[in-house]
Design a protein around this motif. Structure first.
Motif, PDB file in Angstrom:
ATOM      1  N   ALA A 156       0.825  -1.201   0.000  1.00 18.31           N
ATOM      2  CA  ALA A 156       0.000   0.000   0.000  1.00 18.31           C
ATOM      3  C   ALA A 156       0.867   1.261   0.000  1.00 18.31           C
ATOM      4  CB  ALA A 156      -0.930  -0.004   1.218  1.00 18.31           C
ATOM      5  N   ASP A 157       1.983   1.240   0.731  1.00 17.02           N
ATOM      6  CA  ASP A 157       2.875   2.388   0.742  1.00 17.02           C
ATOM      7  C   ASP A 157       3.491   2.616  -0.641  1.00 17.02           C
ATOM      8  OD1 ASP A 157       4.349   4.419   2.440  1.00 17.02           O
ATOM      9  OD2 ASP A 157       6.048   3.305   1.609  1.00 17.02           O
ATOM     10  N   GLN A 158       3.870   1.547  -1.319  1.00 14.46           N
ATOM     11  CA  GLN A 158       4.396   1.688  -2.679  1.00 14.46           C
ATOM     12  C   GLN A 158       3.350   2.252  -3.636  1.00 14.46           C
ATOM     13  OE1 GLN A 158       5.854  -2.231  -3.689  1.00 14.46           O
ATOM     14  NE2 GLN A 158       7.945  -1.686  -3.129  1.00 14.46           N
ATOM     15  N   MET A 159       2.114   1.825  -3.471  1.00 14.97           N
ATOM     16  CA  MET A 159       1.056   2.315  -4.355  1.00 14.97           C
ATOM     17  C   MET A 159       0.778   3.790  -4.118  1.00 14.97           C
ATOM     18  SD  MET A 159      -1.544  -0.956  -4.287  1.00 14.97           S
ATOM     19  CE  MET A 159      -2.611  -0.314  -5.567  1.00 14.97           C
ATOM     20  N   ARG A 160       0.832   4.236  -2.857  1.00 14.31           N
ATOM     21  CA  ARG A 160       0.623   5.659  -2.575  1.00 14.31           C
ATOM     22  C   ARG A 160       1.708   6.521  -3.214  1.00 14.31           C
ATOM     23  NH1 ARG A 160      -0.366   3.557   2.698  1.00 14.31           N
ATOM     24  NH2 ARG A 160      -2.591   3.589   3.247  1.00 14.31           N
ATOM     25  N   ARG A 161       2.936   6.020  -3.224  1.00 10.25           N
ATOM     26  CA  ARG A 161       4.050   6.814  -3.752  1.00 10.25           C
ATOM     27  C   ARG A 161       4.101   6.832  -5.275  1.00 10.25           C
ATOM     28  NH1 ARG A 161       8.415   4.466  -2.809  1.00 10.25           N
ATOM     29  NH2 ARG A 161       7.894   2.727  -1.443  1.00 10.25           N
ATOM     30  N   THR A 162       3.557   5.822  -5.932  1.00 12.75           N
ATOM     31  CA  THR A 162       3.660   5.731  -7.395  1.00 12.75           C
ATOM     32  C   THR A 162       2.345   5.995  -8.114  1.00 12.75           C
ATOM     33  OG1 THR A 162       3.288   3.336  -7.283  1.00 12.75           O
ATOM     34  CG2 THR A 162       5.576   4.102  -7.223  1.00 12.75           C
ATOM     35  N   LEU A 163       1.267   6.180  -7.382  1.00 13.28           N
ATOM     36  CA  LEU A 163      -0.033   6.367  -8.035  1.00 13.28           C
ATOM     37  C   LEU A 163      -0.088   7.679  -8.804  1.00 13.28           C
ATOM     38  CD1 LEU A 163      -2.912   5.409  -8.535  1.00 13.28           C
ATOM     39  CD2 LEU A 163      -3.588   6.487  -6.380  1.00 13.28           C
ATOM     40  N   ALA A 164       0.483   8.756  -8.244  1.00 12.07           N
ATOM     41  CA  ALA A 164       0.422  10.055  -8.915  1.00 12.07           C
ATOM     42  C   ALA A 164       1.149  10.019 -10.254  1.00 12.07           C
ATOM     43  CB  ALA A 164       1.025  11.132  -8.007  1.00 12.07           C
ATOM     44  N   ASP A 165       2.317   9.389 -10.306  1.00  9.41           N
ATOM     45  CA  ASP A 165       3.055   9.304 -11.573  1.00  9.41           C
ATOM     46  C   ASP A 165       2.285   8.472 -12.600  1.00  9.41           C
ATOM     47  OD1 ASP A 165       5.054  10.768 -10.362  1.00  9.41           O
ATOM     48  OD2 ASP A 165       6.173   8.986  -9.724  1.00  9.41           O
ATOM     49  N   ALA A 166       1.641   7.386 -12.139  1.00  8.84           N
ATOM     50  CA  ALA A 166       0.872   6.556 -13.065  1.00  8.84           C
ATOM     51  C   ALA A 166      -0.322   7.323 -13.626  1.00  8.84           C
ATOM     52  CB  ALA A 166       0.413   5.285 -12.359  1.00  8.84           C
ATOM     53  N   VAL A 167      -1.002   8.087 -12.779  1.00 11.08           N
ATOM     54  CA  VAL A 167      -2.158   8.866 -13.256  1.00 11.08           C
ATOM     55  C   VAL A 167      -1.696   9.978 -14.189  1.00 11.08           C
ATOM     56  CG1 VAL A 167      -4.083  10.314 -12.521  1.00 11.08           C
ATOM     57  CG2 VAL A 167      -3.515   8.273 -11.226  1.00 11.08           C
ATOM     58  N   ASP A 168      -0.525  10.575 -13.921  1.00 17.90           N
ATOM     59  CA  ASP A 168       0.012  11.589 -14.838  1.00 17.90           C
ATOM     60  C   ASP A 168       0.276  10.994 -16.220  1.00 17.90           C
ATOM     61  OD1 ASP A 168      -0.105  13.614 -13.033  1.00 17.90           O
ATOM     62  OD2 ASP A 168       1.968  13.403 -12.354  1.00 17.90           O
ATOM     63  N   LEU A 169       0.885   9.810 -16.243  1.00 18.23           N
ATOM     64  CA  LEU A 169       1.142   9.151 -17.524  1.00 18.23           C
ATOM     65  C   LEU A 169      -0.161   8.789 -18.218  1.00 18.23           C
ATOM     66  CD1 LEU A 169       3.122   7.949 -19.548  1.00 18.23           C
ATOM     67  CD2 LEU A 169       3.193   5.878 -18.142  1.00 18.23           C
ATOM     68  N   LEU A 170      -1.152   8.366 -17.439  1.00 19.06           N
ATOM     69  CA  LEU A 170      -2.457   8.046 -18.015  1.00 19.06           C
ATOM     70  C   LEU A 170      -3.112   9.299 -18.604  1.00 19.06           C
ATOM     71  CD1 LEU A 170      -4.320   5.523 -18.231  1.00 19.06           C
ATOM     72  CD2 LEU A 170      -5.423   6.287 -16.134  1.00 19.06           C
ATOM     73  N   THR A 171      -2.978  10.429 -17.898  1.00 13.85           N
ATOM     74  CA  THR A 171      -3.554  11.688 -18.384  1.00 13.85           C
ATOM     75  C   THR A 171      -2.880  12.154 -19.663  1.00 13.85           C
ATOM     76  OG1 THR A 171      -4.031  12.305 -16.085  1.00 13.85           O
ATOM     77  CG2 THR A 171      -4.082  14.049 -17.734  1.00 13.85           C
ATOM     78  N   ILE A 172      -1.544  12.092 -19.682  1.00  5.95           N
ATOM     79  CA  ILE A 172      -0.812  12.508 -20.880  1.00  5.95           C
ATOM     80  C   ILE A 172      -1.167  11.627 -22.072  1.00  5.95           C
ATOM     81  CG2 ILE A 172       1.498  12.703 -21.870  1.00  5.95           C
ATOM     82  CD1 ILE A 172       2.494  13.437 -19.077  1.00  5.95           C
ATOM     83  N   SER A 173      -1.306  10.324 -21.843  1.00  3.24           N
ATOM     84  CA  SER A 173      -1.631   9.406 -22.941  1.00  3.24           C
ATOM     85  C   SER A 173      -3.015   9.687 -23.503  1.00  3.24           C
ATOM     86  CB  SER A 173      -1.531   7.961 -22.453  1.00  3.24           C
ATOM     87  OG  SER A 173      -0.233   7.661 -21.982  1.00  3.24           O
ATOM     88  N   VAL A 174      -4.001   9.952 -22.609  1.00  2.00           N
ATOM     89  CA  VAL A 174      -5.364  10.229 -23.078  1.00  2.00           C
ATOM     90  C   VAL A 174      -5.419  11.565 -23.804  1.00  2.00           C
ATOM     91  CG1 VAL A 174      -7.719  10.682 -22.298  1.00  2.00           C
ATOM     92  CG2 VAL A 174      -6.452   8.779 -21.334  1.00  2.00           C
ATOM     93  N   GLU A 175      -4.728  12.581 -23.275  1.00  2.00           N
ATOM     94  CA  GLU A 175      -4.731  13.882 -23.931  1.00  2.00           C
ATOM     95  C   GLU A 175      -3.988  13.852 -25.260  1.00  2.00           C
ATOM     96  OE1 GLU A 175      -3.102  16.564 -21.101  1.00  2.00           O
ATOM     97  OE2 GLU A 175      -5.002  16.844 -20.029  1.00  2.00           O
ATOM     98  N   ALA A 176      -3.072  12.892 -25.427  1.00  7.77           N
ATOM     99  CA  ALA A 176      -2.356  12.758 -26.700  1.00  7.77           C
ATOM    100  C   ALA A 176      -3.195  12.086 -27.770  1.00  7.77           C
ATOM    101  CB  ALA A 176      -1.061  11.983 -26.490  1.00  7.77           C
ATOM    102  N   GLY A 177      -4.365  11.594 -27.418  1.00  6.48           N
ATOM    103  CA  GLY A 177      -5.257  11.005 -28.405  1.00  6.48           C
ATOM    104  C   GLY A 177      -5.462   9.519 -28.274  1.00  6.48           C
ATOM    105  N   LEU A 178      -4.832   8.874 -27.317  1.00  7.73           N
ATOM    106  CA  LEU A 178      -5.026   7.443 -27.139  1.00  7.73           C
ATOM    107  C   LEU A 178      -6.338   7.165 -26.421  1.00  7.73           C
ATOM    108  CD1 LEU A 178      -1.458   6.276 -26.023  1.00  7.73           C
ATOM    109  CD2 LEU A 178      -2.481   6.099 -28.300  1.00  7.73           C
ATOM    110  N   GLY A 179      -6.895   6.002 -26.675  1.00  7.13           N
ATOM    111  CA  GLY A 179      -8.061   5.571 -25.931  1.00  7.13           C
ATOM    112  C   GLY A 179      -7.685   5.147 -24.522  1.00  7.13           C
ATOM    113  N   PHE A 180      -8.709   4.908 -23.715  1.00  7.73           N
ATOM    114  CA  PHE A 180      -8.422   4.566 -22.318  1.00  7.73           C
ATOM    115  C   PHE A 180      -7.699   3.227 -22.220  1.00  7.73           C
ATOM    116  CE2 PHE A 180      -9.562   2.733 -18.186  1.00  7.73           C
ATOM    117  CZ  PHE A 180      -9.165   3.761 -17.356  1.00  7.73           C
ATOM    118  N   ASP A 181      -8.099   2.262 -23.023  1.00 10.30           N
ATOM    119  CA  ASP A 181      -7.435   0.957 -22.978  1.00 10.30           C
ATOM    120  C   ASP A 181      -5.969   1.070 -23.389  1.00 10.30           C
ATOM    121  OD1 ASP A 181      -9.932   0.180 -22.327  1.00 10.30           O
ATOM    122  OD2 ASP A 181     -10.339  -0.950 -24.171  1.00 10.30           O
ATOM    123  N   ALA A 182      -5.698   1.827 -24.434  1.00 11.48           N
ATOM    124  CA  ALA A 182      -4.311   2.009 -24.869  1.00 11.48           C
ATOM    125  C   ALA A 182      -3.505   2.792 -23.829  1.00 11.48           C
ATOM    126  CB  ALA A 182      -4.272   2.732 -26.210  1.00 11.48           C
ATOM    127  N   ALA A 183      -4.139   3.757 -23.162  1.00  7.39           N
ATOM    128  CA  ALA A 183      -3.451   4.508 -22.114  1.00  7.39           C
ATOM    129  C   ALA A 183      -3.120   3.611 -20.926  1.00  7.39           C
ATOM    130  CB  ALA A 183      -4.316   5.686 -21.663  1.00  7.39           C
TER     131      ALA A 183
END
Length: 306
Positions: A156-183
């Motif tokens: 759980a501690d590892q997930m708290r520390r890395t969740l923000a970076d994962a969501v940032d990458l997910l946001t950048i991928s979706v804003e770049a035009g990828l679908g949610f599955d591809a992101a």
């Protein structure tokens, strides 16, 4: 009719006599041959048993008995709780509900034996050995639960520390035009740790036919991290009401980063309180011995007239 009945009885008598002679005990030579054949089969069976590994011959039956005893000692809802703990711990390789139950019994039996044997070598009294054996049995019984709890807390501690970076990458991928599955696939491929494993599992579940909302809800149920559950709830609502995912991801990324900073500040404020225990019980006594020891020795020499 009488002749027919007599003929049937005669045939039955002949058949019974033949069966009786057929069931006569074998002669001495026949008995010897049967004994040799049985001994050969027994030797073959013993050889097959000896060829089996030690775990299959000894440990597997003992573990099966420990599993049966563990199921009797635990409650009916214990299996669901263990399954939930395994999910929180990331389902470690080889760990199942049956293994946890059997390990609880095995540790409760083996650990007291080892402790008592060591106590006998040191010459401990019966009362002390009894108390230590009971404490070791309790510790062994709850040992697998403590291991899963520690594993879940670390994950759980590892997930708290890395969740923000994962969501940032997910946001950048979706804003770049990828679908949610591809992101999600990009996050699972370019990140590491428990978050990458969870997003990879979400992607596999969606590929197997599970809907996006169900896969995200299952990911939230497998974790006890509040930020991840909040993210999952927001994504499920956005999917249900048709809200643009990029906007939701941007807001969630900002909130998760703020919560991660607050979590780090909270942990930093807990350091002075946590360090008091080793400071009082371990560091200060050694410091007092080093500083006050020579003065005490000099005072004793002065009082003794040396």
């Amino acid at each position: 009719m009488l002749l027919l009945l007599a003929f049937v009885l005669f045939v039955a008598a002949i058949a019974a006599t033949g069966a009786a002679f057929a069931k006569e005990p074998p002669s001495g030579l026949a008995r010897a041959l049967e004994a040799l054949e049985r001994s050969g089969q027994a030797g073959h069976e013993l050889a097959e048993q000896a060829d089996q590994p030690f775990a299959d011959r000894i440990l597997a039956p003992f573990q099966a008995r420990a599993l049966a005893l563990g199921r009797r000692l635990t409650g009916a809802d214990k299996a669901d709780r263990i399954r939930r703990r395994l999910d929180f711990a990331g389902n470690p390789r080889g760990w199942t509900i049956d293994r946890v139950l059997s390990m609880k019994v095995l540790c409760a039996v083996v650990l007291p034996v080892v402790v008592v044997a060591y106590g006998l070598l040191l010459g401990g009294s019966f009362t002390v050995l009894l108390v230590v054996a009971v404490a070791a049995a309790l510790l062994g019984f709850v040992g697998p639960d403590l291991y899963l709890y520690n594993k879940a807390a670390h994950r759980a501690d590892q997930m708290r520390r890395t969740l923000a970076d994962a969501v940032d990458l997910l946001t950048i991928s979706v804003e770049a035009g990828l679908g949610f599955d591809a992101a999600v696939q990009q996050v699972a491929r370019n990140t590491t740790g428990p978050i990458a494993e969870e997003f990879s599992r979400v992607l596999r579940e969606m590929q197997l036919g599970m809907s996006r909302s169900e896969a995200l809800k299952a990911m939230g149920a497998r974790s006890n991290v509040e930020d991840l559950n909040t993210f999952v709830g927001s994504m499920v609502q956005a999917d249900a009401f048709g809200i643009p995912i990029a906007q939701v991801l941007r807001v969630q990324s900002s909130e998760i980063r703020v919560k991660r900073r607050q979590y780090a500040e909270e942990k930093a404020q807990q350091v002075p309180v946590k360090i008091m225990v080793p400071l009082i019980f371990f560091i200060l006594p050694c410091l007092f011995v080093v500083v006050m020891g020579p003065a005490v020795l000099n005072a004793l020499d002065a009082f003794n007239g040396k």
